[in-house]
Design an enzyme around this catalytic site. Structure first.
Site, PDB file in Angstrom:
ATOM      1  N   CYS A 129       0.858  -1.100   0.205  1.00 18.59           N
ATOM      2  CA  CYS A 129       0.060  -0.086   0.018  1.00 18.59           C
ATOM      3  C   CYS A 129       0.902   1.290  -0.110  1.00 18.59           C
ATOM      4  O   CYS A 129       1.963   1.248   0.617  1.00 18.59           O
ATOM      5  CB  CYS A 129      -0.786   0.101   1.273  1.00 18.59           C
ATOM      6  SG  CYS A 129      -1.953   1.173   1.281  1.00 18.59           S
ATOM      7  N   HIS A 171      -9.102  -3.406  -2.992  1.00 19.14           N
ATOM      8  CA  HIS A 171      -8.005  -2.593  -2.262  1.00 19.14           C
ATOM      9  C   HIS A 171      -8.524  -1.179  -2.279  1.00 19.14           C
ATOM     10  O   HIS A 171      -8.701  -0.430  -1.102  1.00 19.14           O
ATOM     11  CB  HIS A 171      -6.529  -2.901  -2.728  1.00 19.14           C
ATOM     12  CG  HIS A 171      -5.643  -2.086  -1.721  1.00 19.14           C
ATOM     13  ND1 HIS A 171      -4.613  -2.766  -1.280  1.00 19.14           N
ATOM     14  CD2 HIS A 171      -5.402  -0.724  -1.502  1.00 19.14           C
ATOM     15  CE1 HIS A 171      -3.764  -1.931  -0.776  1.00 19.14           C
ATOM     16  NE2 HIS A 171      -4.325  -0.630  -0.863  1.00 19.14           N
ATOM     17  N   GLU A 172      -8.693  -0.520  -3.462  1.00 19.16           N
ATOM     18  CA  GLU A 172      -8.923   0.812  -3.494  1.00 19.16           C
ATOM     19  C   GLU A 172     -10.104   1.097  -2.906  1.00 19.16           C
ATOM     20  O   GLU A 172     -10.458   2.421  -2.563  1.00 19.16           O
ATOM     21  CB  GLU A 172      -8.625   1.283  -4.939  1.00 19.16           C
ATOM     22  CG  GLU A 172      -7.377   1.145  -5.559  1.00 19.16           C
ATOM     23  CD  GLU A 172      -6.439   1.544  -4.697  1.00 19.16           C
ATOM     24  OE1 GLU A 172      -6.433   2.582  -3.920  1.00 19.16           O
ATOM     25  OE2 GLU A 172      -5.162   1.128  -4.674  1.00 19.16           O
ATOM     26  N   HIS A 175     -10.335   1.315   0.695  1.00 20.37           N
ATOM     27  CA  HIS A 175      -9.776   2.647   1.282  1.00 20.37           C
ATOM     28  C   HIS A 175     -11.002   3.702   1.034  1.00 20.37           C
ATOM     29  O   HIS A 175     -11.008   4.460   2.329  1.00 20.37           O
ATOM     30  CB  HIS A 175      -8.660   3.319  -0.032  1.00 20.37           C
ATOM     31  CG  HIS A 175      -7.488   2.917   0.332  1.00 20.37           C
ATOM     32  ND1 HIS A 175      -6.650   3.086   1.534  1.00 20.37           N
ATOM     33  CD2 HIS A 175      -6.253   2.328  -0.516  1.00 20.37           C
ATOM     34  CE1 HIS A 175      -5.662   2.622   1.633  1.00 20.37           C
ATOM     35  NE2 HIS A 175      -5.292   2.178   0.236  1.00 20.37           N
TER      36      HIS A 175
HETATM   37 ZN   LIG Z   1      -3.599   1.161  -0.316  1.00 16.16          ZN
END
Ligand SMILES: [Zn+2]
Length: 221
Positions: A129, A171-172, A175
């Site tokens: 990350c 993953h995004e 976030h």
């Molecule tokens: Zn990340």
């Protein structure tokens, strides 16, 4: 997605690290009025430019301190296939495998069948990350997904993805919902990551305003 490459003429912005509050809460959705009043074209140009400076494959707006559900990504896979784009207000849907034959199973068998199917739909991959640079860990995520949202001009976006691209898009999206991949790993793994990160922090590899300031790379021969 178009054939033109993503913009690289934006501004490189400092990337926030884990622990910064905006990375640990859901940020706000892009509203229809935002498309007229905010310069999302400039924001996404900054995001692509920052992501490239950091050698990343995905970046969420809250990683550069912006309270908006927007992410960018750019991945060239091992076959040379390039996928890149912008997604605002992403929603991830896991694509299910076939469900045939389930009703013929006895109860216990059915349970086992479902478990196997669930395991089959997950895959583990090593993730890193940009907000916790220099460390990595294996994370299990859905293998095949569809992401829906809009682009920076308000046009509907729908992406079918599997493999690494599926991991990046999840993953995004995480976030933007205030979740980092360190939230998905065991406490032992998280401890190991935190120790590695502290060791790296004491070295000049990732200055506070990285990737605005980058230490010179040394050629390793
Ligand atoms: Zn990340």
């Amino acid at each position: 997605m178009t054939n033109t490459p993503p913009p690289t003429n934006g501004k490189i912005r400092p990337i926030s690290r884990w622990g910064t509050p905006i990375l640990h809460r859901a940020v706000r959705e892009v509203a229809p009025a935002d498309l007229d009043t905010l310069d999302l074209e400039a924001l996404t140009a900054d995001m692509f430019t920052t992501m490239f400076a950091a050698d990343g494959v995905g970046l969420a707006a809250n990683q550069i301190g912006v309270d908006l559900k927007v992410f960018v990504y750019d991945l060239t896979d091992l076959k040379g296939q390039r996928s890149w784009g912008v997604v605002c207000n992403p929603v991830v849907e896991t694509r299910d495998g076939p469900r045939e034959g389930r009703r013929h199973h006895a109860k216990g068998e059915q349970h086992q069948h479902q478990q196997q199917q669930q395991q089959h739909q997950q895959q583990s991959m090593t993730e890193g990350c940009l907000s916790y640079p220099g460390v990595s860990a294996s994370v299990a995520r859905a293998r095949a997904i569809t992401v829906r949202g809009i682009d920076q001009r308000g046009k509907a976006v729908e992406i079918d993805a599997d493999g690494l691209l599926a991991h990046i898009l999840q993953h995004e999206t995480d976030h933007l919902n205030g979740v980092v991949y360190g939230d998905h790993v065991s406490s032992e793994v998280r401890q190991r990551m935190d120790t590695e990160y502290k060791e790296l922090e004491s070295k000049p590899a990732y200055p506070e305003d990285w990737p605005v300031t980058r230490t010179k790379r040394r050629w390793i021969i």
